[in-house]
Design a protein around this motif. Structure first.
Motif, short mmCIF file in Angstrom:
data_model
loop_
_atom_site.label_atom_id
_atom_site.label_comp_id
_atom_site.label_asym_id
_atom_site.label_seq_id
_atom_site.Cartn_x
_atom_site.Cartn_y
_atom_site.Cartn_z
N MET A 157 0.53 -0.90 0.12
CA MET A 157 0.32 -0.07 0.10
C MET A 157 1.01 1.38 0.16
SD MET A 157 -3.64 0.26 0.42
CE MET A 157 -2.98 2.05 -0.85
N ALA A 158 2.29 1.09 1.15
CA ALA A 158 2.46 1.92 1.40
C ALA A 158 3.73 2.51 -0.67
CB ALA A 158 3.45 2.32 2.33
N ARG A 159 3.91 1.88 -1.09
CA ARG A 159 4.78 1.49 -1.82
C ARG A 159 4.13 2.29 -3.60
NH1 ARG A 159 4.79 -1.86 -6.25
NH2 ARG A 159 4.48 -4.10 -4.61
N LEU A 160 2.17 1.40 -3.44
CA LEU A 160 1.01 2.47 -4.27
C LEU A 160 1.60 3.87 -4.26
CD1 LEU A 160 -0.61 -0.59 -5.09
CD2 LEU A 160 1.64 -0.30 -6.30
N LEU A 161 0.90 3.98 -3.00
CA LEU A 161 0.90 5.13 -2.81
C LEU A 161 1.63 6.43 -2.49
CD1 LEU A 161 -1.26 5.02 0.60
CD2 LEU A 161 -1.98 5.69 -1.08
N MET A 162 3.11 5.91 -2.91
CA MET A 162 4.06 6.38 -3.00
C MET A 162 4.39 7.02 -4.53
SD MET A 162 7.57 5.45 -0.72
CE MET A 162 7.74 4.18 -0.52
N LYS A 163 3.82 5.87 -5.41
CA LYS A 163 4.11 6.16 -7.03
C LYS A 163 2.74 6.78 -7.17
CE LYS A 163 3.03 2.46 -9.68
NZ LYS A 163 3.36 1.09 -10.46
N GLU A 164 1.53 7.63 -6.59
CA GLU A 164 1.35 8.40 -6.53
C GLU A 164 1.44 10.12 -6.61
OE1 GLU A 164 -1.63 8.21 -8.83
OE2 GLU A 164 -1.57 5.73 -8.91
N ASN A 165 2.66 9.93 -5.44
CA ASN A 165 3.31 11.17 -5.23
C ASN A 165 2.81 11.21 -4.14
OD1 ASN A 165 4.87 11.30 -7.40
ND2 ASN A 165 3.40 12.55 -8.93
#
Ligand code: NAP
Length: 267
Positions: A157-165
């Motif tokens: 989840m954290a990784r995907l949210l980082m990808k969303e800036n």
């Protein structure tokens, strides 16, 4: 749109898409346990698949199955071109190394997204992101707090949210109470996955336009509760039941459909 409405809409779209496929689309579920919770999840996955026109086959092995026997089955499924994706239902019996088994599934067929090189993201975090986008929640540059750091929910989840800036903070069982209060109060988005009934409740303050995503599933005396007490004073709070669980189930079908299209275009 509620999660129920969104999932129903996406299923109708998937059904339409799959109906144009020239060959059958198929997933396999491998079960090596006698776990009643797994039985329920598997029944749900089979029902969802049938609803959209996807074939789902359950291969149930005895709990005495060895790691070598399971590995042999996985290698066969990796090579079977009629199977577009498959999942190994956890937990596995003692004596079988779950982390090792996850690495044997071909990344192209790993629709659970558990292999480190998987072509797919794990279903719960990806389902959440897709729903937030559908709801036009602005993520870019905003503050996200993820509570829980498991390999299947918190970390991806954290990784995907980082990808969303987003600016992402991950909290866990070693987080001090004061810091928890601080981060929660400054969050635009909170995703909680810890398995603790009503861990977030009315004693916390939130931004008034915060979005709260509740992944928790806590069964107490046959009733299911989330990690967040209902009716917090925020912009959007996902319900439990009827919330993230539905998104997770939907996303498995989405990942399988992608796996089919990838296989089709590569041959
Ligand atoms: P897990 O592997 O049990 O991990 C729990 C995480 O919560 C750990 O990172 C742990 O921190 C953290 N935690 C525990 N107590 C805490 C506390 N008091 N304060 C802050 N953090 C705390 O959990 P999981 O597999 O991610 O599942 C979490 C919940 O989500 C469960 O209720 C599960 O049933 C549910 N779930 C729902 C779905 C769905 O589709 N709706 C999918 C998967 C899971 P440490 O790392 O420090 O131990």
């Amino acid at each position: 749109m509620t999660i129920k409405e969104y999932v129903a809409k996406r299923k109708r779209e998937l059904k339409e898409e799959v109906s144009h496929f020239s060959t059958p689309i198929k997933m396999v579920i491998v079960q090596v346990n006698d776990d009643p919770a797994s039985d329920t999840y598997i029944r749900g996955k089979i029902r969802d698949s049938e609803e959209v026109g996807i074939q789902a086959e359950l291969i149930k092995l005895p709990v005495t199955t060895t790691q070598l026997e399971l590995s042999t089955l996985i290698k066969r499924l990796n090579q079977d071109s009629s199977v577009h994706g498959f999942i190994i239902q956890m937990p596995l019996p003692k004596g079988i190394d779950e982390e090792y088994i996850k690495t044997l599934v071909s990344p192209a067929k790993d629709i659970d997204g558990f292999h480190p090189l998987s072509k797919f993201s794990p279903c719960t975090p990806l389902g959440i992101i897709n729903y937030l986008k559908e709801e036009n929640i602005v993520l870019d540059g905003r503050n996200a707090v993820v509570i829980g750091r498991s390999n299947i929910v918190g970390k991806p989840m954290a990784r995907l949210l980082m990808k969303e800036n987003m600016n992402v903070t991950v909290l866990h069982s070693h987080t001090f109470e004061d810091d928890l209060q601080f981060y929660v109060a400054h969050a635009d988005l909170i995703v909680i996955a810890i398995g603790h009934k009503y861990f977030l409740n009315h004693s916390f303050s939130y931004k008034k336009d915060a979005v709260l995503v509740d992944v928790g599933i806590n069964r107490v005396d046959g009733v299911t509760y989330g990690d967040i007490e209902p009716e917090q004073n925020v912009r959007l709070q996902t319900p439990v039941p009827g919330g993230v669980g539905l998104l997770t189930r939907l996303t498995l079908l989405c990942n399988l459909t992608e796996a089919y299209k990838n296989a089709f275009f590569h041959h």
